[in-house]
Design an enzyme around this catalytic site. Structure first.
Site, PDB file in Angstrom:
ATOM      1  CE  LYS A 269      -3.988   2.146   2.228  1.00  0.00           C
ATOM      2  NZ  LYS A 269      -5.059   2.005   3.235  1.00  0.00           N
TER       3      LYS A 269
ATOM      4  CG  HIS B 168      -7.805 -38.378  12.559  1.00  0.00           C
ATOM      5  ND1 HIS B 168      -8.135 -39.617  13.060  1.00  0.00           N
ATOM      6  CD2 HIS B 168      -8.621 -38.190  11.493  1.00  0.00           C
ATOM      7  CE1 HIS B 168      -9.093 -40.156  12.317  1.00  0.00           C
ATOM      8  NE2 HIS B 168      -9.393 -39.310  11.359  1.00  0.00           N
TER       9      HIS B 168
ATOM     10  N   GLY C 281      -5.493  -2.825   4.014  1.00  0.00           N
ATOM     11  CA  GLY C 281      -4.738  -3.978   3.542  1.00  0.00           C
ATOM     12  C   GLY C 281      -5.498  -5.286   3.579  1.00  0.00           C
ATOM     13  NE  ARG C 282      -7.942  -5.603   9.532  1.00  0.00           N
ATOM     14  CZ  ARG C 282      -7.308  -4.500   9.848  1.00  0.00           C
ATOM     15  NH1 ARG C 282      -6.114  -4.241   9.314  1.00  0.00           N
ATOM     16  NH2 ARG C 282      -7.838  -3.611  10.677  1.00  0.00           N
TER      17      ARG C 282
ATOM     18  CD  GLU D 185      -3.442  -6.492  10.810  1.00  0.00           C
ATOM     19  OE1 GLU D 185      -2.300  -6.894  11.107  1.00  0.00           O
ATOM     20  OE2 GLU D 185      -3.774  -6.206   9.640  1.00  0.00           O
TER      21      GLU D 185
ATOM     22  CD  GLU E  95       8.132  -7.381   6.883  1.00  0.00           C
ATOM     23  OE1 GLU E  95       7.853  -7.632   8.069  1.00  0.00           O
ATOM     24  OE2 GLU E  95       7.810  -6.295   6.325  1.00  0.00           O
TER      25      GLU E  95
ATOM     26  CE  LYS F 141       5.633  -2.837  10.068  1.00  0.00           C
ATOM     27  NZ  LYS F 141       4.389  -2.502   9.327  1.00  0.00           N
TER      28      LYS F 141
END
Length: 507
Positions: free
Chosen positions: A192, A368, A251-252, A337, A198, A478
């Site tokens: 964005k 399981h 973003g999400r 978030e 990263e 961060k």
């Protein structure tokens, strides 16, 4: 009404009777009242909340809280493009990307989509050379959504093979590069702000790989997906390869914008358009349906009831379809978030539980691994099951029949339980679950599922009076990491300083 003034309503909710699920099912109309079939563009979807502890009395009290917290007003503010993200001073306009919202925002989204479609079509038509692969580099919402959609919708092939890379761990990028040929690969950078550490670090390594693979103009292979096009140009991306999106798309919540470029390049534009249509259908239901008939609001009411009244600290999501394997991970970010907050939107302390921990897995694997705790553990954990009527493979239909039988059996067993004189073999039952059953899994269906969960998250936030559209909680770690990277990693606690020294990081 303020959140403090709404407290007596929450207290009254906590004091309501708590019948068991079996007692609730003595009402012969329960299934008709709590299982809703929506006819959507991708096919029908059933939303069955009958095996939860919701009742007319509980829902009436939650509706009173919704009215007190002006849920209807907040919903209008969201759709009308008001600055509902008050801490960042902006709107939250992901629905505009689906054609629903403020006229000017819908028009801008359509223009951005048209620009993206031109590039997608040009690549598919060979105008940019032979493109067989795309490495999509992002993180968080810029990667989780594309990864989910591509994994769910391209198992039978894609127009362009897409590899999503998010982790700064070089092993992730290296694996993607090993699967691709530099001569036929493009790179999409999704950020964005176009400053994400990263993403930019991975991008430089990808450029080196292209250069070492004989590509004379690596930057010419890069497509930028960003709300900061000027920074992308400054970084070196050709202006014609930049696909912008609005700053009011978080973003999400950004999969519907140019962040969805890898989905469009994999499916083709028609598939991406169907994805948007499925989400828009849920938008319309969320806006138009009355509270008592609104599947989004009902799901949020159940979430709030279990977190606020029954003290449930987690919510489990199990996809009984391998194609939806990444959905629990996607929902983790969306819900935790968004609603993992400790203050109201006005900054005052939140004195109630916020978002529960979202976790889950894939059936039947999870049966399981973790279902022991769900059936016999001391924690009460509401469960969502997601399943698809039509199988996604060409093998013997027995595979799918066994899969669906297990899905429905788990919900029945959680509710019914089983008595035994041997405590180790006794199941308490009365454990809640909800089931979402899709006729088919296609782009429109997946779009509907994601939009359903987006709005479900928003309803919970509105009821609690929090802002689901900021995420300042991710910033502190961060900032400290950048401090360490710049050589300023001093003055930490003894454990951290010892770890840095043991890893050979810093001075």
């Amino acid at each position: 009404m303020t959140t403090e003034q709404a407290e007596p309503l929450w207290t009254a909710l906590e004091g309501l009777p708590r019948p068991t699920l079996k007692e609730l099912f003595t009402d012969t109309s329960r299934l008709a009242n709590y299982a809703t079939d929506l006819d959507l563009p991708g096919g029908p979807i059933r939303f069955d909340w009958s095996k939860t502890h919701l009742s007319a009395e509980v829902e009436a009290q939650l509706a009173a809280i919704a009215a007190a917290m002006d849920f209807a007003g907040r919903r209008h503010a969201l759709i009308d493009g008001e600055k509902i993200n008050n801490t960042e001073g902006r709107a939250a306009e992901h629905t505009a990307e689906r054609g629903i919202g403020k006229d000017s925002s819908v028009e801008q989204a359509a223009e951005f989509h048209a620009r993206m479609q031109m590039l997608v079509d040009a690549i598919h038509e060979g105008a940019l050379g032979d493109v067989k692969s795309l490495i999509h580099i992002g993180i968080g919402g810029s990667a989780l959504g594309p990864a989910l959609a591509i994994d769910a919708l391209t198992r039978n092939g894609a127009k362009v093979a897409v590899h999503v890379v998010s982790n700064i761990d070089g092993c992730a990028l290296e694996a993607a590069m090993k699967a691709c040929d530099p001569a036929t690969t493009m790179i999409a950078l999704a950020s964005k702000t176009f400053t994400t550490t990263e993403t930019i670090t991975n991008a430089f390594s990808a450029l080196d790989w292209l250069r070492e693979g004989g590509v004379s103009d690596p930057y010419g292979r890069v497509i930028a997906l960003t709300a900061a096009p000027d920074k992308a140009v400054e970084w070196g991306v050709d202006e014609t390869r930049i696909l912008p999106f609005s700053e009011t798309v978080g973003g999400r919540y950004s999969l519907w914008s140019s962040i969805g470029f890898p989905v469009a390049i994999a499916l083709g534009w028609q598939g991406f358009a169907e994805f948007l249509d499925g989400a828009a259908a849920i938008d319309r239901h969320f806006i138009d349906a009355e509270i008592g008939e609104n599947v989004v609001v009902r799901a949020a009411f159940a979430d709030l009831y279990y977190a606020q009244v029954r003290g449930c600290q987690t919510r489990a999501v199990f996809a009984y379809d391998e194609r939806l394997a990444l959905l629990p991970s996607y929902l983790q970010q969306l819900e935790m978030e968004s609603n993992g907050k400790r203050v109201h939107a006005d900054g005052t302390p939140l004195h109630r539980a916020s978002a529960p921990v979202t976790w889950g897995g894939v059936g039947t694997d999870a049966q399981h691994a973790v279902f022991q705790l769900l059936h016999q553990g001391t924690h009460l954990i509401p469960v969502d099951f997601l399943a698809v009527k039509a199988q996604g493979h060409d093998l013997d239909p027995a595979h799918h029949e066994i899969l669906l039988s297990n899905c429905f059996a788990q919900g029945a067993a959680l509710m019914a339980g089983k008595s035994s004189e041997d405590g180790a073999r006794a199941y308490p039952g009365d454990r809640p679950s909800a089931t979402i059953l899709c006729d088919e899994l296609n782009p429109a269906t997946l779009g509907a599922l994601i939009a359903f969960h987006e709005h479900r998250t928003f309803v919970s936030a509105a009821m609690l009076g929090i802002n689901p559209f900021d995420q300042f909680g991710v910033e502190l770690g961060k900032a400290i990491a950048k401090q360490i990277e710049s050589g300023g990693g001093e003055g930490f606690d003894p454990s951290t300083e010892a770890l840095l020294q043991a890893a050979g990081i810093g001075g």
